[in-house]
Scaffold this motif. Structure first.
Motif, PDB file in Angstrom:
ATOM      1  N   ALA B 297       5.320  -6.987   4.599  1.00 54.85           N
ATOM      2  CA  ALA B 297       4.046  -7.589   4.169  1.00 54.85           C
ATOM      3  C   ALA B 297       3.520  -6.961   2.878  1.00 54.85           C
ATOM      4  N   ILE B 298       4.142  -5.837   2.453  1.00 56.78           N
ATOM      5  CA  ILE B 298       3.561  -5.108   1.301  1.00 56.78           C
ATOM      6  C   ILE B 298       3.511  -5.955   0.022  1.00 56.78           C
ATOM      7  N   PRO B 299       4.606  -6.618  -0.394  1.00 62.45           N
ATOM      8  CA  PRO B 299       4.503  -7.383  -1.656  1.00 62.45           C
ATOM      9  C   PRO B 299       3.403  -8.446  -1.642  1.00 62.45           C
ATOM     10  N   PRO B 300       3.321  -9.307  -0.572  1.00 61.56           N
ATOM     11  CA  PRO B 300       2.194 -10.266  -0.614  1.00 61.56           C
ATOM     12  C   PRO B 300       0.832  -9.579  -0.581  1.00 61.56           C
ATOM     13  N   LEU B 301       0.780  -8.431   0.076  1.00 67.98           N
ATOM     14  CA  LEU B 301      -0.512  -7.731   0.127  1.00 67.98           C
ATOM     15  C   LEU B 301      -0.894  -7.171  -1.241  1.00 67.98           C
ATOM     16  N   VAL B 302       0.088  -6.653  -1.949  1.00 69.90           N
ATOM     17  CA  VAL B 302      -0.221  -6.150  -3.299  1.00 69.90           C
ATOM     18  C   VAL B 302      -0.726  -7.308  -4.167  1.00 69.90           C
ATOM     19  N   ALA B 303      -0.121  -8.473  -3.964  1.00 69.90           N
ATOM     20  CA  ALA B 303      -0.601  -9.646  -4.715  1.00 69.90           C
ATOM     21  C   ALA B 303      -2.037  -9.977  -4.302  1.00 69.90           C
ATOM     22  N   ALA B 304      -2.307  -9.866  -3.001  1.00 72.44           N
ATOM     23  CA  ALA B 304      -3.662 -10.176  -2.502  1.00 72.44           C
ATOM     24  C   ALA B 304      -4.690  -9.176  -3.004  1.00 72.44           C
ATOM     25  N   LEU B 305      -4.220  -7.991  -3.377  1.00 70.54           N
ATOM     26  CA  LEU B 305      -5.134  -6.974  -3.895  1.00 70.54           C
ATOM     27  C   LEU B 305      -5.751  -7.424  -5.236  1.00 70.54           C
ATOM     28  N   CYS B 306      -5.079  -8.382  -5.877  1.00 70.72           N
ATOM     29  CA  CYS B 306      -5.604  -8.899  -7.154  1.00 70.72           C
ATOM     30  C   CYS B 306      -6.425 -10.182  -6.937  1.00 70.72           C
ATOM     31  N   ASP B 307      -6.794 -10.445  -5.701  1.00 78.36           N
ATOM     32  CA  ASP B 307      -7.531 -11.673  -5.383  1.00 78.36           C
ATOM     33  C   ASP B 307      -8.860 -11.712  -6.149  1.00 78.36           C
ATOM     34  N   VAL B 319      -5.933  -2.541   4.417  1.00 76.53           N
ATOM     35  CA  VAL B 319      -4.668  -2.776   5.120  1.00 76.53           C
ATOM     36  C   VAL B 319      -3.538  -1.968   4.471  1.00 76.53           C
ATOM     37  N   LEU B 320      -3.493  -2.003   3.154  1.00 70.95           N
ATOM     38  CA  LEU B 320      -2.413  -1.281   2.463  1.00 70.95           C
ATOM     39  C   LEU B 320      -2.494   0.231   2.698  1.00 70.95           C
ATOM     40  N   SER B 321      -3.721   0.728   2.809  1.00 67.84           N
ATOM     41  CA  SER B 321      -3.868   2.184   2.977  1.00 67.84           C
ATOM     42  C   SER B 321      -3.288   2.668   4.303  1.00 67.84           C
ATOM     43  N   ARG B 322      -3.030   1.726   5.223  1.00 68.51           N
ATOM     44  CA  ARG B 322      -2.468   2.141   6.516  1.00 68.51           C
ATOM     45  C   ARG B 322      -0.964   2.416   6.435  1.00 68.51           C
ATOM     46  N   PHE B 323      -0.322   1.930   5.367  1.00 67.38           N
ATOM     47  CA  PHE B 323       1.109   2.182   5.214  1.00 67.38           C
ATOM     48  C   PHE B 323       1.298   3.565   4.587  1.00 67.38           C
ATOM     49  N   ALA B 333       3.258   0.078  -7.368  1.00 65.12           N
ATOM     50  CA  ALA B 333       3.193  -1.383  -7.483  1.00 65.12           C
ATOM     51  C   ALA B 333       1.810  -1.843  -7.914  1.00 65.12           C
ATOM     52  N   VAL B 334       0.798  -1.186  -7.382  1.00 59.58           N
ATOM     53  CA  VAL B 334      -0.575  -1.570  -7.737  1.00 59.58           C
ATOM     54  C   VAL B 334      -0.830  -1.269  -9.208  1.00 59.58           C
ATOM     55  N   MET B 335      -0.330  -0.116  -9.680  1.00 58.38           N
ATOM     56  CA  MET B 335      -0.534   0.226 -11.095  1.00 58.38           C
ATOM     57  C   MET B 335       0.181  -0.775 -11.997  1.00 58.38           C
ATOM     58  N   LEU B 336       1.337  -1.260 -11.514  1.00 65.19           N
ATOM     59  CA  LEU B 336       2.096  -2.230 -12.314  1.00 65.19           C
ATOM     60  C   LEU B 336       1.358  -3.560 -12.467  1.00 65.19           C
ATOM     61  N   THR B 337       0.497  -3.875 -11.511  1.00 66.62           N
ATOM     62  CA  THR B 337      -0.246  -5.145 -11.626  1.00 66.62           C
ATOM     63  C   THR B 337      -1.196  -5.119 -12.828  1.00 66.62           C
ATOM     64  N   ARG B 338      -1.539  -3.896 -13.279  1.00 69.51           N
ATOM     65  CA  ARG B 338      -2.481  -3.698 -14.394  1.00 69.51           C
ATOM     66  C   ARG B 338      -3.835  -4.375 -14.119  1.00 69.51           C
ATOM     67  N   ASP B 339      -4.147  -4.484 -12.851  1.00 68.96           N
ATOM     68  CA  ASP B 339      -5.441  -5.065 -12.471  1.00 68.96           C
ATOM     69  C   ASP B 339      -6.378  -3.918 -12.098  1.00 68.96           C
TER      70      ASP B 339
END
Lengths: 471, 448
Positions: B297-307, B319-323, B333-339
Motif C-alpha cells: 500500500a506504500i506507493p499509493p499512500l505516498v501518492a495520497a500524501l500529495c492529495d 497511516v504511513l508513519s505506522r510502517f 519517496a516523500v522527498m522525491l515527490t517534491r511536495d
C-alpha cells in the motif's frame, strides 16, 4: 414629579413581575424537561456508547494562563476522561509563572514541527509540544494574547477532531461528562451543532489527584449564594431557553462545538470580553443567515466543576467582566434585533437579554431610588410599598428554591442534609446584601465598558487540593 | 368581626400584590415541604432497598435454584424488580454456561413472561420499561414483542424498541430493524439504528448485503456504514462492487469494510478509491489501507500524501508513519515527490507518534545507528530540526548529544551551526564530552 414616580414605580413593578414570571415559566419547562431527560437516560447505556465505533473524536482545548498550581492535576484529569477518541490540547497563553515548566517536566514534552493551518486569529505560537508519555496530549506554547479567546483559537488551529470541547484549566470534568454531552450530538449530528453542559461550584468539595472525591457546600456565605446562582442559571435558565433553541450562552468552562462551524465563523473573537456568549451569538447569526436548520443544546447531566471566586474582590471583578461581555456582544449584534431573518433569536432571545440582563442593574437602581422617594413623599402608600418589597422577595425566593428542588429531584449532587438546609436557607438570605452588591458590580461593569476599560483582571485562586483545607 | 377577605379588599390595588405575596409564600411552603418529604421518603426507601438487596445477594444461589421459594419474592414488586435487576446484570457479564443457567431461571421464574405481557398490554412508561428489560434478556422470544413496539405511535417507545432489539445482540433482531429502516428513513436517529444493527450483525455482516442492494439512495449509506464496521474476506467481492456505487457515502463505507476484510484483492480496489473525486472517500480508503498494514500500500499512500485535501494528507501521513521498518524508504519517496505539504505532513506525523525520539535514541545503538542517521539527516535537510535541536540541548546521554551534534554539523545548514555552542552552556555539569567544531565537521574529544 408625582407622575414620574408613579410611572417609574409601575414600570418597576411590571418589570419585576415579567422577569420573575418568565423565570417561573422556565422553571416549569425545566421541571418537565429534566424529568423527560432523566427518563431518556434510563434507556441509554453509556458503556455501550463508549464502545460504539460511531462515536466522533473530540479535541479538548484547555487554555491556561498562570495556572501552575492546578495545571498538572487538571491535565491528568482530562487525560483520564472516559471517552474513546480524545485529544487534549493545553494552550499555555504566555504564562509568566511555572505553568510551562511544570507541564514540560511532568509530561516529558518534546517540541514538534506540527503542521496546522492558522484559520482562527491568535498571537504567535512559540512551539507545539507532544508528550513522550501521553500520546493524547499536545501543548501549544504561545505568546500572551490577553484573552481566553486568543488562547482557544491557538488550540482550535491545532485541533484535529470534528468536535472541540473548550474547558477551563481550573475545572474538573466528571469522568463520563464528555460521553454524556455527546449523546445529543451523536443522536443528531447534522442538526446539533453545539452543546453545553452544566457548570457547578467546586469550592468546598474534596479533591484529590485532580479528581473530585466528595461534594460539599462551601463555607462562605457568598460562595453558597453562587451555588444557588449557578443552579438557577443552568438548571432553569439554560434548560428553559434551550427548549426553544434560544440558548445564547454555552459556558466557557464546558461546551462542545462543531469544529468546522467554529472555524467558519472565524473562531473565537480575540478581543471579545465574553468569548462564550460571543461565539454562540455568532454561530446563531451564521446559521440563520445561511438558512440552516440547527440546534444548540443544553445537557444537564454532564458536570464540570469549577472554582468560583472565594473573595469578594474577585467576585466583583468577575461579575463586572460578565456584564461587560454581555453588553459587548449584544451591542455588536444589535442589527439582529427584531429582524425576521434571525427568527426567534432576533425577536425574543436577544431582546430578553437586553432588557433583563443588560438593563437590569440600571432599572434596579432607578427603581430603588424612586420607590424610596415615593414612599418618603407619600406618593405610594406604605402598605403598597412593603407589600411590593415582600412580593419581590417572596417570588425571587420561590424561583431559587425551585432551582434547589430541580437539583433535588434530578441530579442530587448535594447529599448531606446540612448542605441542602444551608442551600435552602441562603435562598432566603441572598436578597440582602448580596443582590445589591451584585447590582453595584454590574453597574461597575457597564461604567467600565462605557469608559473603554476592557482589561482582564485575574481572579484569586486557591487551587484544587486546598479546596477543603483552606476553610 | 370582618372576614379576612373583606380586610384584604380594603387594601384596594395593594390587595393584588398581597395575593401575589400569599401565593408566593404558599409556593415556597409547598416546595420546601416537597423537598423535605421526598428526602424522608427516599431515605426510608433506600434503607429498605439496601436491606432487601443484601438479603437477595446473600441468597442468590438459593433464589436461582428455587431453594428460596419464588413466592417469597415474586409477589413483592420491589423484590421482584431487584431479582430481575441482579439477574440482568449477571447475564451481561456471564460466560456461555452461566448465561444458559441464568436464562433458564429467567424463563422458569416467570420474569420473562411477565415482561412480555407488560410490553404487549401497556402503553407509555410501563411499556418502555418492559421493552428495556426485554432487550437485556437476550432471548429470541422477545424479538416479536420488540418488533411490535416499532409500530407504537410514541417516538420514544420506538426508539427504545430499536435500542432493545440491538441490545439483544441476536442476528434475528437485525431483520425487524432493517425492515423498519427500509420503510423509509425513520424518525429515530441514524446512529441509534446503526448502533443497534452493529450489535446484531457482528457475527454475520453479510446478512446486510441483500438489503443494501434493495435500499434506496437515502437508506443505503446508513446500512453500508454498519457493514463498514466489520467485514470478512468472504464478502470482499460484494464489497468491491459497492466501491463503484453512485452514492459517495456507500463507497466510503465499502472502503472501510475492505480494510476490515484484509482480503488480498482489497489493495487494488482501495488504490482506485484513493483517486475518488470525493475527499472523504479518499480519506476512508487511506484509513482502510492503514488497517491492512500491507507494504504494497506504500506507493499509493505516498501518492495520497500529495492529495489536495489537507485531511487526506494528514490521515495518509498517520497511516504511513505506522510502517516503522520502511520509514527510510518512505521518507526518501516523500522527498522525491517534491511536495512541501506532503513532506511537512509526514514529518509532523512521525514526530507526533514518537518516531523521532526513537531514532535519536537509536544513534546510541551500534546496530541501528546507521539507518537512524540516514533518516535523521533527511529530516534535517527537509527543515525538521526542532526535535533534534531539543535533543542536542537536553538529551540525558552525552554520546547521543554528540552524535546529534555531528549530524547537525554535517547537515550543511549554516543556520543551525550556532546551536552547537549551546549544549555546553546548558549542561556544564554533564559535560563528559566536549564537542568541538572544525568547519562543518564535529569531533568528539574526551576531556582530561
Amino acid at each position: 414629579m408625582r407622575l414620574f414616580l408613579n410611572v417609574s414605580n409601575d414600570t418597576l413593578f411590571f418589570y419585576y413581575l415579567i422577569s420573575n414570571l418568565v423565570y417561573f415559566v422556565l422553571l416549569l419547562i425545566s421541571l418537565v424537561n429534566s424529568a423527560a431527560h432523566q427518563r431518556r437516560l434510563g434507556s441509554v447505556r453509556l458503556e455501550r456508547t463508549r464502545l460504539s465505533p460511531l462515536i466522533p473524536p473530540v479535541s479538548l482545548i484547555v487554555p491556561a494562563h498562570n495556572e501552575e498550581r492546578t495545571i498538572v492535576e487538571a491535565t491528568e484529569s482530562f487525560l483520564t476522561l472516559d471517552y474513546p477518541e480524545l485529544e487534549v490540547i493545553v494552550v499555555n497563553d504566555g504564562s509568566i509563572d511555572d505553568t510551562m515548566a511544570r507541564l514540560r517536566q511532568h509530561f516529558k514534552l518534546l517540541a514538534t514541527d506540527l503542521v496546522y493551518v492558522t484559520e482562527a486569529p491568535c498571537k504567535p505560537v512559540r512551539a507545539v509540544y507532544m508528550s513522550t508519555i501521553q500520546p493524547k496530549l499536545l501543548v501549544v506554547d504561545k505568546e500572551a494574547g490577553g484573552s481566553k479567546a486568543d488562547a482557544v483559537n491557538a488550540g482550535l488551529n491545532v485541533a484535529s477532531s470534528p468536535y472541540i470541547c473548550v474547558l477551563d484549566a481550573d475545572s474538573i470534568l466528571e469522568k463520563d461528562a464528555l460521553l454524556r454531552i455527546m449523546v445529543p450530538i451523536q443522536n443528531d449530528p447534522r442538526q446539533v451543532v453545539a452543546a453545553g453542559g452544566i457548570v457547578r461550584v467546586l469550592n468546598g468539595a474534596r479533591v484529590s489527584q485532580g479528581q473530585l472525591q466528595e461534594v460539599r457546600l462551601a463555607k462562605q456565605w457568598f460562595e453558597v449564594i453562587q451555588v444557588i446562582e449557578y443552579l438557577r442559571a443552568f438548571l432553569i435558565g439554560r434548560e428553559g431557553w434551550a427548549n426553544f433553541n434560544l440558548l445564547l450562552i454555552i459556558s466557557g468552562a464546558f461546551g462542545v462545538f462543531r469544529r468546522d462551524l467554529v472555524r467558519q465563523v472565524g473562531g473565537y473573537r480575540p478581543d471579545a470580553i465574553g468569548e462564550d456568549i460571543d461565539l454562540v451569538v455568532r454561530l446563531h447569526r451564521h446559521l440563520q443567515e445561511n438558512d440552516k436548520e440547527y440546534r444548540i443544546h443544553f445537557v444537564p447531566d454532564p458536570v464540570c466543576w469549577t472554582e468560583v471566586p472565594s473573595d469578594l474582590r474577585s467576585l466583583a471583578r468577575q461579575r463586572a467582566r460578565w456584564q461587560k461581555g454581555s453588553i459587548d456582544v449584544l451591542w455588536r449584534n444589535r442589527d439582529m434585533l427584531f429582524r425576521s431573518r434571525y427568527g426567534a433569536i432576533g425577536w425574543l432571545g436577544l431582546p430578553y437579554h437586553w432588557i433583563f440582563e443588560v438593563f437590569a442593574p440600571m432599572i434596579e437602581i432607578i427603581g430603588y431610588t424612586t420607590i424610596i422617594i415615593a414612599a418618603v413623599l407619600g406618593v405610594m402608600s406604605r402598605q403598597y410599598f412593603f407589600l411590593f418589597l415582600l412580593f419581590g422577595y417572596a417570588f425571587a425566593t420561590l424561583i431559587s428554591i425551585g432551582a434547589v428542588l430541580l437539583e433535588e429531584v434530578t441530579y442530587r449532587r448535594y447529599n448531606d442534609w446540612r448542605d441542602v438546609s444551608r442551600l435552602v436557607l441562603y435562598c432566603f438570605l441572598e436578597h440582602f446584601p448580596y443582590r445589591q452588591l451584585h447590582m453595584i458590580w454590574r453597574l461597575q461593569g457597564i461604567w467600565q465598558y462605557m469608559r473603554g476599560d476592557i482589561a482582564w483582571r485575574p481572579m484569586k485562586r486557591i487551587g484544587f487540593e486546598s479546596q477543603r483545607s483552606a476553610r | 368581626m370582618p372576614s379576612v377577605f373583606s380586610l384584604v379588599s380594603r387594601l384596594a390595588p395593594s390587595r393584588y400584590v398581597l395575593w401575589a405575596v400569599l401565593l408566593s409564600a404558599a409556593g415556597i411552603g409547598l416546595l420546601l415541604g416537597f423537598i423535605l418529604l421526598r428526602r424522608v421518603y427516599r431515605h426510608r426507601y433506600f434503607q429498605r432497598l439496601n436491606r432487601r438487596m443484601a438479603f437477595l445477594r446473600n441468597n442468590w444461589e438459593g433464589v436461582t435454584q428455587g431453594i428460596v421459594p419464588t413466592e417469597s419474592w415474586w409477589s413483592k414488586t420491589l423484590d421482584r424488580e431487584m431479582v430481575e435487576s441482579i439477574l440482568l446484570d449477571q447475564l451481561e457479564n456471564a460466560n456461555p454456561t452461566e448465561a444458559d443457567r441464568l436464562t433458564k431461571f429467567l424463563r422458569s421464574s416467570g420474569l420473562l413472561d411477565r415482561r412480555l405481557f407488560e410490553a404487549r398490554k401497556y402503553r407509555g412508561g410501563r411499556r418502555r420499561n418492559a421493552l428495556l428489560s426485554l432487550g437485556r434478556m437476550r432471548v429470541p422470544e422477545v424479538i416479536p414483542v420488540l418488533s411490535e413496539a416499532l409500530e407504537d405511535p410514541d417516538g420514544e417507545t420506538r426508539l427504545i424498541a430499536i435500542r432493545s432489539l440491538g441490545r439483544t445482540g441476536l442476528l434475528e433482531a437485525a431483520e425487524p430493524i432493517v425492515q423498519y429502516v427500509l420503510r423509509g428513513l425513520p424518525d429515530v436517529a441514524a446512529t441509534t439504528v446503526q448502533n443497534a444493527l452493529l450489535r446484531c450483525c457482528q457475527e454475520r455482516p453479510a446478512i446486510l448485503l441483500p438489503y443494501i442492494a434493495r435500499a434506496d439512495d437515502a437508506v443505503r449509506p446508513l446500512l453500508a456504514r454498519v457493514l463498514g464496521e466489520f467485514a470478512s474476506a468472504d464478502i470482499a467481492d460484494d464489497l468491491i462492487l459497492l466501491t463503484t456505487d453512485k452514492v459517495a457515502e456507500v463507497r466510503a463505507s465499502a472502503a472501510r469494510s475492505l480494510g476490515f476484510s484484509k482480503s488480498a484483492v482489497a489493495i487494488g480496489a482501495l488504490a482506485r478509491l484513493i483517486e475518488d473525486p470525493d475527499w472523504f472517500v479518499r480519506l476512508r480508503a487511506v484509513a482502510a489501507m492503514g488497517q491492512m498494514n500491507d507494504p504494497r500500500a506504500i506507493p499509493p499512500l505516498v501518492a495520497a500524501l500529495c492529495d489536495e485535501n489537507r485531511l487526506v494528507r494528514l490521515r495518509t501521513a498517520e497511516v504511513l508513519s505506522r510502517f516503522e521498518r520502511q520509514l527510510p524508504e518512505i521518507l526518501r519517496a516523500v522527498m522525491l515527490t517534491r511536495d512541501e505539504y506532503a513532506l511537512q505532513a509526514f514529518i509532523s506525523q512521525i514526530e507526533r507518534v514518537g518516531a523521532i525520539p526513537k531514532l535519536i535514541n537509536a544513534l546510541g545503538d551500534a546496530a541501528k545507528q546507521s539507518e537512524a542517521r540516514k533518516v535523521l539527516m533527511n529530516l534535517l535537510k527537509s527543515g525538521a530540526h526542532r526535535m533534534l535541536l531539543d535533543a542536542l540541548a537536553h538529551h540525558p546521554v552525552g554520546r547521543i548529544r554528540a552524535a546529534v551534534a555531528r549530524l547537525v554539523a554535517q547537515s550543511d545548514d549554516e543556520r543551525l551551526l550556532p546551536q552547537l555552542d549551546e549544549p555546553r552552556a546548558a549542561q556544564p555539569s554533564e559535560e563528559q564530552e566536549v564537542i568541538q567544531l572544525h568547519g562543518h565537521e564535529a569531533q568528539k574529544k574526551v576531556p582530561v
